[in-house]
Scaffold this motif. Structure first.
Motif, mmCIF file in Angstrom:
data_model
loop_
_atom_site.group_PDB
_atom_site.id
_atom_site.type_symbol
_atom_site.label_atom_id
_atom_site.label_comp_id
_atom_site.label_asym_id
_atom_site.label_seq_id
_atom_site.Cartn_x
_atom_site.Cartn_y
_atom_site.Cartn_z
ATOM 1 N N PHE A 1 0.854 -1.191 0.000
ATOM 2 C CA PHE A 1 0.000 0.000 0.000
ATOM 3 C C PHE A 1 0.885 1.235 0.000
ATOM 4 O O PHE A 1 1.765 1.381 0.839
ATOM 5 C CB PHE A 1 -0.914 0.008 1.234
ATOM 6 C CG PHE A 1 -1.985 1.069 1.173
ATOM 7 C CD1 PHE A 1 -3.149 0.847 0.470
ATOM 8 C CD2 PHE A 1 -1.811 2.294 1.801
ATOM 9 C CE1 PHE A 1 -4.139 1.820 0.402
ATOM 10 C CE2 PHE A 1 -2.785 3.266 1.740
ATOM 11 C CZ PHE A 1 -3.955 3.034 1.036
ATOM 12 N N ASP A 2 0.654 2.103 -0.975
ATOM 13 C CA ASP A 2 1.409 3.355 -1.085
ATOM 14 C C ASP A 2 0.637 4.445 -0.341
ATOM 15 O O ASP A 2 -0.416 4.887 -0.799
ATOM 16 C CB ASP A 2 1.584 3.735 -2.555
ATOM 17 C CG ASP A 2 2.527 4.912 -2.744
ATOM 18 O OD1 ASP A 2 2.388 5.908 -1.997
ATOM 19 O OD2 ASP A 2 3.387 4.849 -3.640
ATOM 20 N N HIS A 3 1.153 4.864 0.808
ATOM 21 C CA HIS A 3 0.428 5.834 1.628
ATOM 22 C C HIS A 3 0.424 7.220 1.011
ATOM 23 O O HIS A 3 -0.460 8.035 1.301
ATOM 24 C CB HIS A 3 1.024 5.860 3.041
ATOM 25 C CG HIS A 3 0.700 4.627 3.829
ATOM 26 N ND1 HIS A 3 -0.481 4.475 4.522
ATOM 27 C CD2 HIS A 3 1.385 3.469 3.998
ATOM 28 C CE1 HIS A 3 -0.503 3.288 5.106
ATOM 29 N NE2 HIS A 3 0.621 2.655 4.797
ATOM 30 N N ALA A 4 1.398 7.503 0.142
ATOM 31 C CA ALA A 4 1.397 8.790 -0.553
ATOM 32 C C ALA A 4 0.292 8.828 -1.603
ATOM 33 O O ALA A 4 -0.428 9.823 -1.730
ATOM 34 C CB ALA A 4 2.756 9.039 -1.196
ATOM 35 N N LEU A 5 0.158 7.729 -2.344
ATOM 36 C CA LEU A 5 -0.895 7.641 -3.365
ATOM 37 C C LEU A 5 -2.251 7.273 -2.771
ATOM 38 O O LEU A 5 -3.282 7.463 -3.412
ATOM 39 C CB LEU A 5 -0.517 6.593 -4.408
ATOM 40 C CG LEU A 5 0.720 6.871 -5.263
ATOM 41 C CD1 LEU A 5 1.022 5.675 -6.159
ATOM 42 C CD2 LEU A 5 0.520 8.129 -6.103
ATOM 43 N N LYS A 6 -2.224 6.710 -1.554
ATOM 44 C CA LYS A 6 -3.432 6.231 -0.875
ATOM 45 C C LYS A 6 -4.112 5.116 -1.669
ATOM 46 O O LYS A 6 -5.336 4.995 -1.673
ATOM 47 C CB LYS A 6 -4.415 7.377 -0.597
ATOM 48 C CG LYS A 6 -3.864 8.445 0.338
ATOM 49 C CD LYS A 6 -4.905 9.514 0.614
ATOM 50 C CE LYS A 6 -4.422 10.522 1.644
ATOM 51 N NZ LYS A 6 -3.221 11.249 1.218
ATOM 52 N N ASP A 7 -3.290 4.297 -2.315
ATOM 53 C CA ASP A 7 -3.803 3.189 -3.109
ATOM 54 C C ASP A 7 -2.812 2.020 -3.066
ATOM 55 O O ASP A 7 -1.613 2.222 -2.819
ATOM 56 C CB ASP A 7 -4.033 3.612 -4.562
ATOM 57 C CG ASP A 7 -5.468 4.047 -4.823
ATOM 58 O OD1 ASP A 7 -6.367 3.604 -4.078
ATOM 59 O OD2 ASP A 7 -5.702 4.809 -5.775
ATOM 60 N N PRO A 8 -3.304 0.801 -3.344
ATOM 61 C CA PRO A 8 -2.408 -0.352 -3.367
ATOM 62 C C PRO A 8 -1.532 -0.364 -4.614
ATOM 63 O O PRO A 8 -1.877 0.231 -5.637
ATOM 64 C CB PRO A 8 -3.373 -1.538 -3.365
ATOM 65 C CG PRO A 8 -4.631 -1.007 -3.953
ATOM 66 C CD PRO A 8 -4.717 0.430 -3.554
ATOM 67 N N LEU A 9 -0.402 -1.067 -4.489
ATOM 68 C CA LEU A 9 0.501 -1.288 -5.617
ATOM 69 C C LEU A 9 0.618 -2.800 -5.832
ATOM 70 O O LEU A 9 1.060 -3.523 -4.937
ATOM 71 C CB LEU A 9 1.881 -0.704 -5.333
ATOM 72 C CG LEU A 9 1.984 0.821 -5.209
ATOM 73 C CD1 LEU A 9 3.398 1.217 -4.796
ATOM 74 C CD2 LEU A 9 1.621 1.487 -6.528
ATOM 75 N N ALA A 10 0.222 -3.250 -6.999
ATOM 76 C CA ALA A 10 0.234 -4.690 -7.281
ATOM 77 C C ALA A 10 1.662 -5.232 -7.370
ATOM 78 O O ALA A 10 2.569 -4.551 -7.877
ATOM 79 C CB ALA A 10 -0.508 -4.956 -8.584
#
Length: 220
Positions: free
Chosen positions: A117-126
């Protein structure tokens, strides 16, 4: 806590030894938000690696990468609720989590990829986390690791051990409030406490009310 970490590290090494050299041992660490799951998982993994004669054989990973993306939440039947409740069990890709646990079990000699999970993007990274075959002990931590509801309970059944970090509600809420404030996701202390006792509190109730039987209860 240091003595407890050492006990768990040694016990897990003994459990792995009993399984044989080609086995990948899976430990699920559950707990409410703010219970200390991440800290415990990292500490036990480090303890195992310090004790192991074979080098770094333990890896601790969170289930945070299985958060649904914001785009996915926005496309759900009730997007307002889904976005507001992000962090609740239904806002995670539970089937994807089950698939990861099954792949770890079926392919002990392969590198298995997991999301982060990328907290900067606030989205998961596969496929951002590689779990190599040298990681013979994998500790997976998350709120819903021991949730008595499908498909979470099917994933729990694949684990060799289930642990639960048993933390008093007031302690967990205080930790969360401090974390929210430090991360900047809330405007002030009041909002931090509201979030920690509101949405996070509902998730904590779900975890406590629907906990599967576990092998260890660790004071958080």
């Amino acid at each position: 806590m240091e003595a407890e970490v050492d006990r768990l590290a040694r016990k897990t090494l003994d459990d792995l030894a009993a399984k044989g050299p080609s086995y990948r041992f899976l430990v699920g660490i559950a707990g409410v938000p703010g219970s200390g799951k991440t800290t415990l998982g990292a500490a036990v993994a480090a303890g195992i690696n310090n004790l192991s004669a074979d080098g770094d054989i333990a890896r601790a990973i969170p289930m945070d990468g299985f958060h649904y993306s914001r785009a996915h939440l926005a496309a759900m039947p009730n997007p307002q609720e889904a976005i507001h409740r992000r962090g609740a069990a239904f806002t995670f890709d539970a089937e994807g989590f089950l698939d990861l646990v099954q792949r770890l079990r079926r392919h002990p000699h392969d590198t298995v990829l997991a999301p982060s999970f990328d907290h900067a993007l606030k989205d998961p990274l596969a496929d951002a986390v590689a779990i190599p075959p040298t990681a013979r002990i994998v500790l997976i931590e998350g709120n819903y690791i021991a949730l008595n509801r499908s498909p979470w309970k099917e994933a729990a059944a694949v684990m060799d051990r289930l642990w639960y970090v048993d933390t008093p509600a007031d302690v967990a809420v205080a930790r969360l409030a401090r974390r929210h404030l430090a991360s900047g996701i809330v405007a002030d202390e009041k909002e931090a406490w509201e979030r920690a006792s509101g949405t996070d509190g509902l998730n904590a109730e779900d975890v406590r009310a629907n906990l599967l039987p576990v092998d260890e209860k660790i004071k958080g």
